[in-house]
Structures are given as structure tokens and as C-alpha cells.
Design a protein around this motif. Sequence first.
Motif, PDB file in Angstrom:
ATOM      1  N   SER A   1      76.131  50.977  69.685  1.00  0.00           N
ATOM      2  CA  SER A   1      75.363  50.055  68.854  1.00  0.00           C
ATOM      3  C   SER A   1      74.054  49.742  69.560  1.00  0.00           C
ATOM      4  O   SER A   1      73.965  49.800  70.788  1.00  0.00           O
ATOM      5  N   ALA A   2      73.044  49.389  68.790  1.00  0.00           N
ATOM      6  CA  ALA A   2      71.754  49.004  69.355  1.00  0.00           C
ATOM      7  C   ALA A   2      71.139  47.935  68.468  1.00  0.00           C
ATOM      8  O   ALA A   2      71.375  47.903  67.258  1.00  0.00           O
ATOM      9  N   ALA A   3      70.355  47.062  69.086  1.00  0.00           N
ATOM     10  CA  ALA A   3      69.705  45.987  68.328  1.00  0.00           C
ATOM     11  C   ALA A   3      68.309  45.733  68.879  1.00  0.00           C
ATOM     12  O   ALA A   3      68.042  45.916  70.060  1.00  0.00           O
ATOM     13  N   ILE A   4      67.405  45.329  67.983  1.00  0.00           N
ATOM     14  CA  ILE A   4      66.058  44.930  68.382  1.00  0.00           C
ATOM     15  C   ILE A   4      65.604  43.838  67.439  1.00  0.00           C
ATOM     16  O   ILE A   4      65.967  43.842  66.254  1.00  0.00           O
ATOM     17  N   GLY A   5      64.860  42.880  67.944  1.00  0.00           N
ATOM     18  CA  GLY A   5      64.414  41.804  67.063  1.00  0.00           C
ATOM     19  C   GLY A   5      63.543  40.796  67.776  1.00  0.00           C
ATOM     20  O   GLY A   5      63.254  40.883  68.974  1.00  0.00           O
ATOM     21  N   LEU A   6      63.094  39.814  66.988  1.00  0.00           N
ATOM     22  CA  LEU A   6      62.253  38.734  67.479  1.00  0.00           C
ATOM     23  C   LEU A   6      63.105  37.478  67.678  1.00  0.00           C
ATOM     24  O   LEU A   6      64.035  37.207  66.906  1.00  0.00           O
ATOM     25  N   THR A   7      62.784  36.708  68.697  1.00  0.00           N
ATOM     26  CA  THR A   7      63.455  35.437  68.933  1.00  0.00           C
ATOM     27  C   THR A   7      62.423  34.323  69.007  1.00  0.00           C
ATOM     28  O   THR A   7      61.253  34.540  69.359  1.00  0.00           O
TER      29      THR A   7
END
Length: 292
Positions: free
Chosen positions: A283-289
Motif C-alpha cells: 500500500s502507498a499513500a500521499i497527501g496534504l496535512t
Amino acid sequence: MKVTDQKPHRRQQARAMLLALAAVSVLAASAAKAQSEKAPDEDRSRVTIGVGAATLPDYEGADENSITPGAIIVGKVAGHDFFTRGTQLYFNLVPSRSGPGTNFELGVIGAARLDRTGEVKDLRVRALGKLGTAWEAGGYVGITRTGLITSDYDTLTVRVAYVRDVSNVHDSYVVTPQIYYATPLSRSTLVSIGASADYVGKDYGRTYFAVSPAGSLASGLPAYAIDDGGWKRYTVTAFALQSLTGDLRRGLGVGGGVMYGRLLGKYKRSPIVSDAGDAKQLSAAIGLTFTF
């Protein structure tokens, strides 16, 4: 492992919304905790919100992934840490202090296990039928040491979590030992690595990995029985978080990472995995916080 961008079933979307940025949220929480230079009574509440996208297995043991949007929230209320880990929500009943030192964890967990509750792409696994949402409750114990190796702000966390189905779907339990290490490379960059494993009861295995004779006739998969519990899988993780405003403790950031899991033993040998899926789960994830 195949990757598709097909839109999953509504329940699968709910699962992904909870899963998608779990890793990034843990990083944001670690960063805010490790980098805080405030006095303990000035850092007793904070919230991090994250939005982004992830690629996740269609079900546990699948060989296809879906790219899905997601959102998370993690933080601290009156000194009590809370965070999501997959579809689980952890809340620490013991207030934590900022800065170098040791904090103890004794908390509660609420969870929704949504595996195979929606439309599964593999026709053989789909023929086995949908499963209900397993509502789980439990708790965890752990210890976190801040200021360990690289600076006054790196953290090492060791915990053990236990959840049990309270909705009679799999009517069993999961025990998960976990270890995580996070260290800031600067005021604006943090990296983390971790590992965990799942030990499950026999009825968990029967629900999610066994194939009954009737299921075999419907799906074409070989019949497969599971008679006891055991170690189901291990997972290793690596993540990074970069502040876009120059300070990990507040403002906008971007984070991403990967999670690699491998099913073990009798669970790996299940036809749901060995014939229709893959024991290797990526699994992989990318995003803004945004932290405030």
C-alpha cells in the motif's frame, strides 16, 4: 500485484476513507509531539487533518489494488492522544507530556473491519459472498521514549493492541504488537519507520480465509479449513513528512509513505490468497496535512 483505478463499492470507499492517510496522520502526530518546545501545559491540545490518496489492496490477500481518495484526523485533547490506525481509532486514557522523557499508554480502541463487505473484483472470491461489517472494541498498552538516539525530539514507541469482534461477524480477536521510530531531520522534515504483526484467533481465520465445501462449489476454489489461530501477517512501514510552512508543529505539510505486508502460514496458503490473490500486500499513500 495489479493496480486499477476502478471505483470501489460504497462500503469499500468507506474503508479506504479511513485507511488512506493513516500513515501520514501518525507522522503528523509524531512530529507535533517530538518537535514541541512548549511547556507541557501549553501543548495539551492539537489537531491534524489530512486529505490525499492511497493505493490499497482490494481485500486482505488480494493481488489487485485500487487508487482511492481519503481523509484522516489525529490529535490531542487535554493531553490525551488519539489517532487512527487503518480503520481503528485509538484514544490514550493517560495524559502525555511533551519534551524528552517517557510517556505511558493505556487506551481504548474502536474499529470497523470492512474486509470483503463490498464488491470484490476477483470473481472467485466474489462468489464466496459478502461479509458483514465487524465492529470491534478493545484496548492497548504501550510506552514512548522521546529523546533517545539522534536528538531530544526523536521517539521510539512500543505497544501491544487487542481488539475483539462485538458484532458476531468473525467472533474472534486480533492481537497486534507494534514498534515505531520517528526522528526529525530538521524543524520541517520528519521520517519514520515501523513494524507490526497480527496474531488472530481461529474463528477470524475461518471467516476471512477458509473456503467451505459450498463455497468451493460456488467459486471453483479448493475447499480449505482453518482449525486454530496463529500469526496472520507482518507489516513494515516507511514514511516522510515535509512541512510547507517551515514548522512541523503547525500549518501545512505534505507526507507520503509505503506499507509492505506479507501473509504467513495457513493464511498465505488459503486459496483466497494463493490461488486468487497474493501473500505480498503493498500500500502507498500521499497527501496534504494541516496542523493547528
